[in-house]
Scaffold this motif. Structure first.
Motif: not given
Length: 297
Positions: A223-225, A227-234, A279-282
Motif C-alpha cells: 500500500a505504501v510503495t 502510494s509513493i508510485t502514484a505520487f511519482k507519476l512523471f 509527502i514521501i517522508f510521511l
C-alpha cells in the motif's frame, strides 16, 4: 579486561567503521547533500537564465500554496492516486491468491503477469498510445465493432487520468503480485488446519481469519510503495500528454519539471521538490509505524 582483548576490540571497532564508511559516504553524496542543496535553493529566487539570485526566505512556499497551477497539479495527482491505488492493491492480491491455489501452470502465470515489470515503461507507453489512438487504435476499433462509441482516452480531460492510471497499473500489477505471493508462501499451513478445526471451512472465512491478518506486513508495504508510485507519476505524462489537454494531466512532478526546466524557475521548482519529499517522508513514516504494529501483532 586484559590489554590484548581491549586492543582487539578497538581494532575490530576501527575496522567496522572503515567498512561502513563507503556506504555512509555514498548515502551522504547521493541523498543527504542533494536534499540540503535543494532545500537551500528553495529559499532563493535562483533561475537558470540569470547568475544573480537573492535569498527570499519562505516566499516560494507562500507562492506555492497560492498558485492555482499547484492546486490543479495536486488535485490531478490525488484523482490519479484514487484511481490507481485500489487497482494496484486489490488486483495483485486477487491474482496472487488465485495463482497460489493452483498447482498446474503456476510458474507460467507468474511469468506472464510479471513480464510487464521487465519492460521499459517509457517505450511501452508509446505502444499504449497507439492502442488508445482515437482514430486507428485497436481498443477504439474494437469498441466500434461492438457498436459502442469511440473514446478519446488521452485527448479528453474526462478520461486522460483514467487512461494514465490504466497504463501504470499494467506495469505495476505483476510486481505487487509477486510481493503478495511471497507473503502468502510465508503463512504456515498449520494455521489453516487450526482454522478448519474451529469451523472456518469456507475460503472466505479462511481469508479473513488467517490470510488477511498474516498478510498485514506485506499489505502495508504494498500500500505504501504503491502510494509513493502514484505520487511519482512523471514519465508517462512526459511521453504521452505533456500535461494536456487543458492541464488535465498536469500532475505534481510534471509541474515541478516545467517550473525548473521549461520556465527556469529553479527556486520555485526546488520548493515544489521539498514539498514532494515531505509527502514521501510521511508515507515512509506511516509504513514504518504500521509495519511495527503489524509485526507485534
Amino acid at each position: 579486561m586484559s590489554a590484548p582483548a581491549s586492543l582487539l576490540m578497538r581494532r575490530q571497532r576501527r575496522l567496522a567503521y572503515w567498512l561502513v564508511a563507503p556506504a555512509v559516504l555514498l548515502i551522504l553524496v547521493i541523498y543527504v547533500v542533494p536534499m540540503i542543496l535543494v532545500f537551500a535553493a528553495s529559499l532563493t529566487d535562483y533561475t537558470l537564465v540569470s547568475d544573480y539570485w537573492e535569498f527570499v526566505g519562505l516566499d516560494n512556499y507562500r507562492r506555492m500554496f497560492g498558485d492555482p497551477q499547484f492546486a490543479n497539479a495536486l488535485h490531478n495527482t490525488l484523482i490519479y492516486a484514487l484511481v490507481f491505488l485500489p487497482g494496484a492493491f486489490f488486483t495483485p492480491l486477487f491474482l496472487a491468491i488465485a495463482i497460489q491455489s493452483r498447482r498446474r501452470f503456476r510458474s507460467f502465470f507468474e511469468v506472464i503477469y510479471f513480464m510487464p515489470v521487465t519492460s521499459t515503461l517509457t517505450a511501452m507507453a508509446l505502444v499504449w498510445s497507439a492502442l488508445m489512438d482515437s482514430r486507428q487504435g485497436i481498443i477504439n476499433n474494437s469498441l466500434q465493432a461492438l457498436g459502442l462509441p469511440a473514446i478519446n482516452f488521452l485527448g479528453s480531460p474526462d478520461t486522460v487520468l483514467y487512461a494514465l492510471a490504466g497504463i501504470s497499473l499494467w506495469s505495476v500489477i505483476g510486481f505487487n503480485m509477486v510481493l503478495f505471493l511471497a507473503g502468502l508462501t510465508a503463512i504456515p499451513q498449520n494455521l489453516y488446519y487450526a482454522a478448519a478445526v474451529d469451523g472456518a471451512d469456507h475460503p472466505v472465512d479462511r481469508f479473513f481469519r488467517v490470510t488477511w491478518p498474516m498478510l498485514a506486513p506485506t499489505s502495508v508495504f504494498v500500500a505504501v510503495t504503491s502510494s509513493i508510485t502514484a505520487f511519482k507519476l512523471f514519465d508517462v505524462v512526459a511521453m504521452l500528454t505533456q500535461g494536456k489537454p487543458a492541464h488535465a494531466s498536469e500532475v505534481f512532478l510534471y509541474l515541478t519539471f516545467l517550473e525548473g526546466f521549461e520556465y527556469f524557475n529553479m527556486g520555485y521548482s526546488a520548493a515544489l521538490s521539498v514539498f514532494f519529499l515531505g509527502i514521501i517522508f510521511l508515507f515512509a513514516l506511516v509504513q514504518t509505524l504500521l509495519a511495527d504494529r503489524a509485526g507485534r501483532y
